[in-house]
Design an enzyme around this catalytic site. Structure first.
Site, PDB file in Angstrom:
ATOM      1  N   GLY A 112       0.785  -1.216   0.000  1.00  0.00           N
ATOM      2  CA  GLY A 112       0.000   0.000   0.000  1.00  0.00           C
ATOM      3  C   GLY A 112       0.822   1.274   0.000  1.00  0.00           C
ATOM      4  O   GLY A 112       1.799   1.417  -0.743  1.00  0.00           O
ATOM      5  N   ILE A 113       0.415   2.220   0.824  1.00  0.00           N
ATOM      6  CA  ILE A 113       1.074   3.521   0.875  1.00  0.00           C
ATOM      7  C   ILE A 113       2.536   3.392   1.274  1.00  0.00           C
ATOM      8  O   ILE A 113       3.417   4.014   0.685  1.00  0.00           O
ATOM      9  CB  ILE A 113       0.321   4.461   1.845  1.00  0.00           C
ATOM     10  CG1 ILE A 113      -1.031   4.863   1.237  1.00  0.00           C
ATOM     11  CG2 ILE A 113       1.147   5.711   2.150  1.00  0.00           C
ATOM     12  CD1 ILE A 113      -1.937   5.616   2.185  1.00  0.00           C
ATOM     13  N   ASN A 119       4.401   5.295   8.924  1.00  0.00           N
ATOM     14  CA  ASN A 119       3.244   4.902   8.129  1.00  0.00           C
ATOM     15  C   ASN A 119       2.499   3.694   8.705  1.00  0.00           C
ATOM     16  O   ASN A 119       1.311   3.540   8.464  1.00  0.00           O
ATOM     17  CB  ASN A 119       3.708   4.577   6.695  1.00  0.00           C
ATOM     18  CG  ASN A 119       2.648   3.864   5.898  1.00  0.00           C
ATOM     19  OD1 ASN A 119       1.669   4.461   5.461  1.00  0.00           O
ATOM     20  ND2 ASN A 119       2.820   2.562   5.707  1.00  0.00           N
ATOM     21  N   ALA A 120       3.167   2.847   9.463  1.00  0.00           N
ATOM     22  CA  ALA A 120       2.528   1.623   9.956  1.00  0.00           C
ATOM     23  C   ALA A 120       1.271   1.953  10.754  1.00  0.00           C
ATOM     24  O   ALA A 120       1.269   2.847  11.593  1.00  0.00           O
ATOM     25  CB  ALA A 120       3.508   0.836  10.825  1.00  0.00           C
ATOM     26  N   GLY A 121       0.214   1.240  10.459  1.00  0.00           N
ATOM     27  CA  GLY A 121      -1.028   1.483  11.179  1.00  0.00           C
ATOM     28  C   GLY A 121      -2.086   0.464  10.819  1.00  0.00           C
ATOM     29  O   GLY A 121      -1.934  -0.325   9.886  1.00  0.00           O
ATOM     30  N   ILE A 122      -3.162   0.493  11.574  1.00  0.00           N
ATOM     31  CA  ILE A 122      -4.305  -0.373  11.313  1.00  0.00           C
ATOM     32  C   ILE A 122      -5.562   0.480  11.266  1.00  0.00           C
ATOM     33  O   ILE A 122      -5.562   1.647  11.684  1.00  0.00           O
ATOM     34  CB  ILE A 122      -4.462  -1.452  12.400  1.00  0.00           C
ATOM     35  CG1 ILE A 122      -4.668  -0.803  13.783  1.00  0.00           C
ATOM     36  CG2 ILE A 122      -3.278  -2.401  12.414  1.00  0.00           C
ATOM     37  CD1 ILE A 122      -5.065  -1.793  14.864  1.00  0.00           C
ATOM     38  N   THR A 123      -6.624  -0.094  10.730  1.00  0.00           N
ATOM     39  CA  THR A 123      -7.923   0.566  10.753  1.00  0.00           C
ATOM     40  C   THR A 123      -8.968  -0.456  11.146  1.00  0.00           C
ATOM     41  O   THR A 123      -8.707  -1.664  11.179  1.00  0.00           O
ATOM     42  CB  THR A 123      -8.249   1.189   9.379  1.00  0.00           C
ATOM     43  OG1 THR A 123      -9.414   2.005   9.488  1.00  0.00           O
ATOM     44  CG2 THR A 123      -8.479   0.113   8.326  1.00  0.00           C
ATOM     45  N   TYR A 166     -10.160   4.887  15.494  1.00  0.00           N
ATOM     46  CA  TYR A 166      -9.197   5.184  14.429  1.00  0.00           C
ATOM     47  C   TYR A 166      -8.984   6.689  14.295  1.00  0.00           C
ATOM     48  O   TYR A 166      -7.843   7.172  14.269  1.00  0.00           O
ATOM     49  CB  TYR A 166      -9.695   4.597  13.109  1.00  0.00           C
ATOM     50  CG  TYR A 166      -8.804   4.919  11.928  1.00  0.00           C
ATOM     51  CD1 TYR A 166      -7.603   4.243  11.750  1.00  0.00           C
ATOM     52  CD2 TYR A 166      -9.162   5.895  11.005  1.00  0.00           C
ATOM     53  CE1 TYR A 166      -6.778   4.531  10.672  1.00  0.00           C
ATOM     54  CE2 TYR A 166      -8.345   6.190   9.921  1.00  0.00           C
ATOM     55  CZ  TYR A 166      -7.156   5.512   9.754  1.00  0.00           C
ATOM     56  OH  TYR A 166      -6.333   5.803   8.699  1.00  0.00           O
ATOM     57  N   ILE A 187      -7.829   6.451  -0.476  1.00  0.00           N
ATOM     58  CA  ILE A 187      -6.749   5.856  -1.270  1.00  0.00           C
ATOM     59  C   ILE A 187      -7.037   4.373  -1.466  1.00  0.00           C
ATOM     60  O   ILE A 187      -7.365   3.660  -0.512  1.00  0.00           O
ATOM     61  CB  ILE A 187      -5.386   6.036  -0.565  1.00  0.00           C
ATOM     62  CG1 ILE A 187      -5.150   7.511  -0.180  1.00  0.00           C
ATOM     63  CG2 ILE A 187      -4.269   5.530  -1.474  1.00  0.00           C
ATOM     64  CD1 ILE A 187      -5.067   8.477  -1.331  1.00  0.00           C
TER      65      ILE A 187
END
Length: 246
Positions: A16-17, A89-93, A154, A187
């Site tokens: 991804g991003i 950038n690391a993350g969760i939703t 989030y 995105i």
């Protein structure tokens, strides 16, 4: 813009991003450490970078766990050198009505999305202070700018990232270190495709009538990481196709 001679860390760089950011920074000359819990995915990103003539390494580990962060930083310094560009950038939703959010779900969201950037930045800022030059770019979210139903945990975590960005920007403004954030809009990423929404239908509600691409965010990050952005700090570079105007 050239990042020749710089060493960058991109967390969550397996897809991804993050993958796009790592690829663009490497194409502009940076040596990139791709950090991700998904080591196999990080290695795929690195392979693509190397095939294109860039320099990168894959580093596995949890960016929200202090011991793992220290180990990842040690390996990065040993193989690439001191780090002067950091992209958190690391993350969760997740999608859950507010009254259905459990304490564990709240803690996990805050732990990964907000504690993670705190730990990684705290580990790497000394490199930037030593160099007298540094760039921290945090990936936040347009959901923290507008609010979002069924995403309170989030949006709150990403709102914290925005506050952290502004605080550090002021603290390090006279040290040659800039700290900015990029809130992506809608995105098209694997993470979004896994959510309970019709990506193509939602894209048609955007002003540009399309979803953004990870590369759209990556080029915004590359600008903020550049020498040319040296007088830009504490700022929001929204990459959302007109979804939110500020």
């Amino acid at each position: 813009m050239s990042l020749q001679g710089k060493v960058a860390v991109v967390t969550g760089g397996a897809r991804g991003i993050g993958q796009a950011v790592a690829t663009v920074l490497a194409a502009q000359g940076a040596k990139v450490a791709v950090w991700d819990l998904d080591l196999a995915g990080a290695e795929k990103t690195v392979s693509a970078i190397q095939e294109a003539g860039g320099t990168a390494i894959a580093v596995g580990g949890d960016a929200a766990e202090a011991t793992a962060v220290a180990a990842a930083a040690g390996r990065t310094r040993a193989e690439l050198g001191p780090v002067t560009i950091l992209v958190n950038n690391a993350g969760i939703t997740a999608y859950q009505p507010f009254t259905g959010i459990t304490e564990d779900a709240w803690d996990r969201m805050i732990g990964i999305n907000l504690k993670g950037p705190f730990l990684v930045t705290k580990e790497l800022v000394p490199d930037m202070l030593e160099a007298g030059w540094g760039r921290v770019v945090n990936i936040s979210s347009s959901s923290a700018q507008t609010g979002a139903p069924a995403m309170a945990h989030y949006a709150a975590s990403k709102g914290g990232v925005i506050g952290l960005t502004r605080a550090l920007a002021i603290e390090y403004a006279d040290k040659g270190i800039t700290v900015n954030h990029v809130p992506p809009g809608f995105i098209d990423t694997p993470l979004v495709r896994q959510g309970p929404i019709d990506v193509d239908a939602v894209a048609q509600t955007m002003p540009m009538k399309r979803a953004g691409r990870p590369e759209d965010v990556a080029y915004a990050v590359a600008y903020l990481a550049s020498e040319e952005a040296g007088y830009v700090t504490g700022q929001t570079l929204s990459t959302n196709g007109g979804r939110y105007l500020a």
